[in-house]
Design an enzyme around this catalytic site. Sequence first.
Site, mmCIF file in Angstrom:
data_model
loop_
_atom_site.group_PDB
_atom_site.id
_atom_site.type_symbol
_atom_site.label_atom_id
_atom_site.label_comp_id
_atom_site.label_asym_id
_atom_site.label_seq_id
_atom_site.Cartn_x
_atom_site.Cartn_y
_atom_site.Cartn_z
ATOM 1 N N SER A 1 0.848 -1.200 0.000
ATOM 2 C CA SER A 1 0.000 0.000 0.000
ATOM 3 C C SER A 1 0.883 1.250 0.000
ATOM 4 O O SER A 1 1.736 1.387 0.876
ATOM 5 C CB SER A 1 -0.910 0.023 1.230
ATOM 6 O OG SER A 1 -1.631 1.242 1.269
ATOM 7 N N VAL B 1 7.262 2.105 4.469
ATOM 8 C CA VAL B 1 8.251 1.540 3.550
ATOM 9 C C VAL B 1 7.777 1.698 2.107
ATOM 10 O O VAL B 1 8.560 2.025 1.211
ATOM 11 C CB VAL B 1 8.552 0.065 3.890
ATOM 12 C CG1 VAL B 1 9.496 -0.554 2.866
ATOM 13 C CG2 VAL B 1 9.154 -0.043 5.289
ATOM 14 N N CYS B 2 6.488 1.492 1.867
ATOM 15 C CA CYS B 2 5.944 1.626 0.508
ATOM 16 C C CYS B 2 6.099 3.056 -0.003
ATOM 17 O O CYS B 2 6.418 3.279 -1.178
ATOM 18 C CB CYS B 2 4.475 1.228 0.479
ATOM 19 S SG CYS B 2 4.173 -0.473 1.006
ATOM 20 N N ALA B 3 5.868 4.026 0.863
ATOM 21 C CA ALA B 3 6.018 5.426 0.481
ATOM 22 C C ALA B 3 7.470 5.726 0.126
ATOM 23 O O ALA B 3 7.751 6.382 -0.888
ATOM 24 C CB ALA B 3 5.534 6.333 1.605
#
Length: 168
Positions: free
Chosen positions: A54, A59-61
């Site tokens: 997501s 971490v995804c950002a």
Amino acid sequence: MANVTFKNNPVTLLGKEVAVGDTAPDFTVLSNDLNPVTLADSKGKIRLISVVPSVDTGVCAVQTRKFNEEAASLGDDVEILTISVDLPFAQARWCAAEGIENVKTLSDHRDLSFGEAYGVVIQELRLLSRSIFVVDQNDKVTYVEYVSENTNHPNYEQAIEAVKQLLN
């Protein structure tokens, strides 16, 4: 299949694992304006496919921002796709808030077409498992990383190097 965990708990990945040398499987995902997008839409370009559970998590950002920054230096022959099961509207809102302009965020929420084709659907969570794929201009997979723990970062340097090798 790769042994993968989410918050140190084992998870089951659905779909077919992709390996270097394979022909990249086709898929249909949705752009932020709800139009279908397939692998063929970027044929002739080098594709770095960054897969995240997501975009709206830490971490995804970071992963999406990192590839957004790298995209500018890689040139027009490279397309960076970030795929998650976030709704297209949420992806668009997040990108606008974060100033993400160099990568395309795409949603696999509708039918998990990408996730099943690349073996990254987390059965227990209906999310995609963190991974990186590099696909050359002729749809051959040249780099694969299934991140073993979903809360860890991928190897950014190796993925970017795999793209740069195709540019030479």
